[in-house]
Design a protein around this motif. Structure first.
Motif, mmCIF file in Angstrom:
data_model
loop_
_atom_site.group_PDB
_atom_site.id
_atom_site.type_symbol
_atom_site.label_atom_id
_atom_site.label_comp_id
_atom_site.label_asym_id
_atom_site.label_seq_id
_atom_site.Cartn_x
_atom_site.Cartn_y
_atom_site.Cartn_z
ATOM 1 N N ILE A 46 0.500 -0.904 0.035
ATOM 2 C CA ILE A 46 -0.016 0.069 0.217
ATOM 3 C C ILE A 46 0.589 0.735 -0.407
ATOM 4 C CG2 ILE A 46 -1.780 1.750 1.168
ATOM 5 C CD1 ILE A 46 -2.919 -1.113 2.705
ATOM 6 N N THR A 47 0.673 2.548 -0.872
ATOM 7 C CA THR A 47 1.516 3.194 -1.165
ATOM 8 C C THR A 47 0.138 4.905 -0.446
ATOM 9 O OG1 THR A 47 2.016 2.366 -2.976
ATOM 10 C CG2 THR A 47 2.118 5.518 -2.483
ATOM 11 N N ILE A 48 1.217 5.250 -0.009
ATOM 12 C CA ILE A 48 -0.003 6.345 0.929
ATOM 13 C C ILE A 48 1.013 8.177 0.743
ATOM 14 C CG2 ILE A 48 -0.445 7.718 3.515
ATOM 15 C CD1 ILE A 48 -1.063 4.261 3.713
ATOM 16 N N GLY A 49 -0.453 8.284 -0.218
ATOM 17 C CA GLY A 49 0.392 9.611 -1.462
ATOM 18 C C GLY A 49 0.168 10.688 -0.716
ATOM 19 N N GLU A 50 -0.907 10.476 0.283
ATOM 20 C CA GLU A 50 -0.776 12.118 1.809
ATOM 21 C C GLU A 50 -1.714 11.810 2.384
ATOM 22 O OE1 GLU A 50 -2.616 16.706 0.316
ATOM 23 O OE2 GLU A 50 -3.904 15.150 -0.622
ATOM 24 N N VAL A 51 -1.308 12.485 2.995
ATOM 25 C CA VAL A 51 -1.744 12.904 5.349
ATOM 26 C C VAL A 51 -2.743 14.354 5.431
ATOM 27 C CG1 VAL A 51 -1.820 12.208 7.413
ATOM 28 C CG2 VAL A 51 -1.006 10.415 5.518
ATOM 29 N N ARG A 52 -3.504 14.825 5.196
ATOM 30 C CA ARG A 52 -4.233 16.079 5.593
ATOM 31 C C ARG A 52 -4.334 16.101 6.575
ATOM 32 N NH1 ARG A 52 -7.831 16.880 0.174
ATOM 33 N NH2 ARG A 52 -5.961 16.427 -1.545
ATOM 34 N N LEU A 57 -5.426 19.359 14.911
ATOM 35 C CA LEU A 57 -3.951 17.655 14.279
ATOM 36 C C LEU A 57 -5.546 16.988 15.180
ATOM 37 C CD1 LEU A 57 -0.686 19.225 15.727
ATOM 38 C CD2 LEU A 57 -1.930 19.307 12.973
ATOM 39 N N ARG A 58 -6.729 16.818 15.278
ATOM 40 C CA ARG A 58 -7.244 15.728 16.029
ATOM 41 C C ARG A 58 -7.706 14.509 15.434
ATOM 42 N NH1 ARG A 58 -7.651 16.063 21.428
ATOM 43 N NH2 ARG A 58 -7.084 18.089 22.267
ATOM 44 N N ILE A 59 -7.411 14.830 13.065
ATOM 45 C CA ILE A 59 -8.148 13.923 12.800
ATOM 46 C C ILE A 59 -6.989 14.105 11.351
ATOM 47 C CG2 ILE A 59 -10.348 13.140 10.977
ATOM 48 C CD1 ILE A 59 -11.778 14.808 12.545
ATOM 49 N N ALA A 60 -6.724 13.046 10.973
ATOM 50 C CA ALA A 60 -5.618 13.065 9.949
ATOM 51 C C ALA A 60 -6.675 12.102 9.342
ATOM 52 C CB ALA A 60 -4.100 12.267 10.473
ATOM 53 N N THR A 61 -6.464 12.569 8.216
ATOM 54 C CA THR A 61 -6.801 12.279 6.716
ATOM 55 C C THR A 61 -6.450 11.188 5.483
ATOM 56 O OG1 THR A 61 -8.635 13.216 6.865
ATOM 57 C CG2 THR A 61 -8.916 11.854 4.872
ATOM 58 N N VAL A 62 -5.419 10.328 5.499
ATOM 59 C CA VAL A 62 -4.842 9.010 4.819
ATOM 60 C C VAL A 62 -5.684 8.407 3.240
ATOM 61 C CG1 VAL A 62 -3.001 6.972 4.895
ATOM 62 C CG2 VAL A 62 -3.978 8.717 7.902
ATOM 63 N N TYR A 63 -4.343 8.999 3.068
ATOM 64 C CA TYR A 63 -5.288 8.917 1.230
ATOM 65 C C TYR A 63 -4.409 8.009 1.039
ATOM 66 C CZ TYR A 63 -7.801 12.447 1.173
ATOM 67 O OH TYR A 63 -8.883 13.929 1.444
ATOM 68 N N ALA A 64 -5.117 6.683 0.606
ATOM 69 C CA ALA A 64 -3.792 5.517 0.091
ATOM 70 C C ALA A 64 -4.665 4.554 -1.434
ATOM 71 C CB ALA A 64 -3.533 4.303 1.689
ATOM 72 N N LEU A 65 -3.626 3.985 -1.313
ATOM 73 C CA LEU A 65 -3.841 3.154 -2.709
ATOM 74 C C LEU A 65 -2.961 1.649 -3.036
ATOM 75 C CD1 LEU A 65 -6.203 3.895 -5.210
ATOM 76 C CD2 LEU A 65 -2.963 4.275 -6.153
ATOM 77 N N PHE A 104 -9.383 6.352 6.864
ATOM 78 C CA PHE A 104 -9.027 6.172 4.973
ATOM 79 C C PHE A 104 -9.529 6.425 4.079
ATOM 80 C CE2 PHE A 104 -7.222 4.138 9.065
ATOM 81 C CZ PHE A 104 -5.407 4.121 9.132
ATOM 82 N N MET A 105 -8.972 7.265 3.476
ATOM 83 C CA MET A 105 -9.957 7.657 1.989
ATOM 84 C C MET A 105 -9.085 6.759 0.689
ATOM 85 S SD MET A 105 -12.585 9.291 2.523
ATOM 86 C CE MET A 105 -12.319 10.384 0.808
ATOM 87 N N ILE A 106 -9.644 6.336 -0.488
ATOM 88 C CA ILE A 106 -8.830 5.950 -1.685
ATOM 89 C C ILE A 106 -7.953 7.147 -1.632
ATOM 90 C CG2 ILE A 106 -8.927 4.977 -3.723
ATOM 91 C CD1 ILE A 106 -11.666 3.947 -3.155
ATOM 92 N N ASP A 107 -6.707 6.976 -2.324
ATOM 93 C CA ASP A 107 -5.760 7.750 -3.086
ATOM 94 C C ASP A 107 -6.087 8.107 -5.171
ATOM 95 O OD1 ASP A 107 -4.103 10.050 -4.249
ATOM 96 O OD2 ASP A 107 -2.674 9.174 -3.112
ATOM 97 N N ASP A 108 -7.156 9.098 -4.763
ATOM 98 C CA ASP A 108 -7.241 9.238 -6.421
ATOM 99 C C ASP A 108 -6.850 10.093 -7.471
ATOM 100 O OD1 ASP A 108 -8.488 11.307 -5.208
ATOM 101 O OD2 ASP A 108 -10.169 11.045 -6.142
ATOM 102 N N THR A 109 -5.696 10.412 -7.114
ATOM 103 C CA THR A 109 -4.710 11.480 -7.897
ATOM 104 C C THR A 109 -4.795 10.904 -9.203
ATOM 105 O OG1 THR A 109 -3.724 12.227 -6.019
ATOM 106 C CG2 THR A 109 -2.654 12.485 -7.442
ATOM 107 N N PHE A 110 -3.998 9.408 -8.927
ATOM 108 C CA PHE A 110 -3.509 9.085 -10.280
ATOM 109 C C PHE A 110 -4.818 8.989 -10.947
ATOM 110 C CE2 PHE A 110 -0.763 7.642 -7.890
ATOM 111 C CZ PHE A 110 1.136 7.690 -8.346
#
Length: 131
Positions: A46-52, A57-65, A104-110
């Motif tokens: 799994i690639t972690i593309g970005e974390v917002r 600083l209480r919630i981190a949304t992790v964009y993974a693929l 966690f969210m799907i990284d749709d950058t590509f």
């Protein structure tokens, strides 16, 4: 300027960017070493593309693929299922007062880049750009 006087749409603060990147690198390292106690998750690359991170600083949304882009929903489900262990690991590795809640969210950058490329390759768009 007051502490939270940032204007809407002004973008993340340096602190948010720094914490997000630290979480991204730490999670990437953890997942690449396969240290989670879930064999299904460890089998996936799994690639972690970005974390917002939210301003507080209480919630981190992790964009993974997953590598290759297959089984996206499964990858997100497995990450979510193991978020407690992932968060615990982050708490041990990072010096934050509070470890953010992980989402966690799907990284749709590509996918977006491919769609943009396809759009730019259309004859009518290319003709407009050339003018």
């Amino acid at each position: 300027m007051a502490k939270n006087a940032h204007h809407e749409g002004s973008g993340p603060s340096q602190r948010q960017l720094r914490v997000g990147e630290l979480i991204r690198r730490t999670l990437s390292e953890l997942l690449s070493r396969g240290e989670i106690h879930d064999p299904d998750l460890n089998r996936m690359s799994i690639t972690i593309g970005e974390v917002r991170v939210t301003p507080d600083l209480r919630i981190a949304t992790v964009y993974a693929l997953p590598l290759g882009g297959g089984d996206k929903e499964l990858a997100i489900a497995l990450l979510a299922k193991n978020k407690g262990e992932l968060r615990h690991y982050l708490g041990r590795k990072m010096t934050l007062k509070h470890v953010p809640e992980l989402r966690f969210m799907i990284d749709d950058t590509f996918d977006r880049m491919d769609a943009t490329r396809a759009l730019l390759d259309q004859d009518n768009v290319r003709r407009d750009l050339d003018e």
